[in-house]
Scaffold this motif. Structure first.
Motif, mmCIF file in Angstrom:
data_model
loop_
_atom_site.group_PDB
_atom_site.id
_atom_site.type_symbol
_atom_site.label_atom_id
_atom_site.label_comp_id
_atom_site.label_asym_id
_atom_site.label_seq_id
_atom_site.Cartn_x
_atom_site.Cartn_y
_atom_site.Cartn_z
ATOM 1 N N ARG A 16 0.860 -1.180 0.000
ATOM 2 C CA ARG A 16 0.000 0.000 0.000
ATOM 3 C C ARG A 16 0.904 1.241 0.000
ATOM 4 O O ARG A 16 1.840 1.347 0.801
ATOM 5 N N LEU A 17 0.616 2.176 -0.881
ATOM 6 C CA LEU A 17 1.387 3.409 -0.965
ATOM 7 C C LEU A 17 1.102 4.274 0.260
ATOM 8 O O LEU A 17 -0.055 4.529 0.586
ATOM 9 N N ARG A 18 2.160 4.692 0.960
ATOM 10 C CA ARG A 18 2.033 5.489 2.185
ATOM 11 C C ARG A 18 2.989 6.679 2.135
ATOM 12 O O ARG A 18 4.134 6.569 2.546
ATOM 13 N N PRO A 19 2.538 7.820 1.602
ATOM 14 C CA PRO A 19 3.406 8.995 1.617
ATOM 15 C C PRO A 19 3.518 9.560 3.028
ATOM 16 O O PRO A 19 2.569 9.510 3.810
ATOM 17 N N GLY A 20 4.702 10.086 3.339
ATOM 18 C CA GLY A 20 4.913 10.669 4.654
ATOM 19 C C GLY A 20 5.902 11.814 4.592
ATOM 20 O O GLY A 20 6.630 11.984 3.607
ATOM 21 N N ALA A 21 5.932 12.607 5.657
ATOM 22 C CA ALA A 21 6.833 13.735 5.782
ATOM 23 C C ALA A 21 7.620 13.579 7.084
ATOM 24 O O ALA A 21 7.038 13.276 8.130
ATOM 25 N N TYR A 22 8.935 13.784 6.997
ATOM 26 C CA TYR A 22 9.844 13.528 8.112
ATOM 27 C C TYR A 22 10.812 14.694 8.255
ATOM 28 O O TYR A 22 11.139 15.356 7.273
ATOM 29 N N ALA A 23 11.300 14.924 9.488
ATOM 30 C CA ALA A 23 12.125 16.103 9.750
ATOM 31 C C ALA A 23 13.480 15.735 10.327
ATOM 32 O O ALA A 23 13.585 14.904 11.233
ATOM 33 N N VAL A 24 14.512 16.393 9.801
ATOM 34 C CA VAL A 24 15.841 16.416 10.395
ATOM 35 C C VAL A 24 15.882 17.718 11.190
ATOM 36 O O VAL A 24 15.797 18.806 10.613
ATOM 37 N N LEU A 25 15.963 17.592 12.514
ATOM 38 C CA LEU A 25 15.861 18.745 13.409
ATOM 39 C C LEU A 25 17.145 18.879 14.225
ATOM 40 O O LEU A 25 17.428 18.033 15.075
ATOM 41 N N GLU A 26 17.902 19.941 13.962
ATOM 42 C CA GLU A 26 19.183 20.147 14.637
ATOM 43 C C GLU A 26 19.129 21.435 15.447
ATOM 44 O O GLU A 26 18.559 22.436 15.010
ATOM 45 N N ARG A 27 19.695 21.367 16.644
ATOM 46 C CA ARG A 27 19.772 22.555 17.499
ATOM 47 C C ARG A 27 20.972 22.394 18.423
ATOM 48 O O ARG A 27 21.079 21.378 19.122
#
Length: 148
Positions: A16-27
């Motif tokens: 099943r096609l599952r688009p997603g959004a993910y973050a590289v978060l640096e501080r």
């Protein structure tokens, strides 16, 4: 063509096609990851599925907040990859299309809203070693290469 990172799809297995959004978060030289305790304990880039009718950026903001308790600013697209996985929490085989953004964590509003998740700040080298999939690792490595 979207590059595949990770396992090849199983022959004859529908996905099943599952688009997603993910973050590289640096501080301050540290990376904000989410730790998911179940069904398989692992560190991940914060993010997740894009709901029907939702665009990647609103999904990114929503998912990062749900999984870490943080609000983010200035997301910039780093790239995209796909991976083929079994998702035991949904009992499906998925072709995940992972849109990855670099963003700035700006304000913590509380603990993660999503059950079984906790936010973790790790130095970049430990984050690279800790994440549970090769796609997340690839984008953290890119962050390190661009920093030098």
């Amino acid at each position: 063509m979207i590059p595949r990172i990770g396992d090849v799809p199983l022959r004859g297995q529908p996905y099943r096609l599952r688009p997603g959004a993910y973050a590289v978060l640096e501080r301050d030289g540290r990376i904000l990851l989410t730790f998911q305790s179940a069904p398989i304990p692992e560190y991940q880039l914060p993010g997740g599925g894009i709901d029907p009718g939702e665009s990647p950026l609103p999904a990114l903001h929503r998912e990062v907040y749900e999984e870490t308790g943080w609000h983010i600013a200035r997301p910039r697209r780093m790239g995209v990859f796909r991976r083929f996985v079994y998702m035991p929490d949904y009992d499906i085989f998925a072709e995940k299309i992972c849109h990855v953004y670099r963003a700035r964590p700006v304000l913590r509003h509380g603990p993660p809203l999503e059950p079984g998740h906790s936010a973790a700040w790790l130095p970049l080298d430990r984050a690279i070693a800790a994440v549970g999939n090769d796609g997340d690792r690839e984008f953290l490595i890119r962050l390190g290469l661009n920093a030098g």
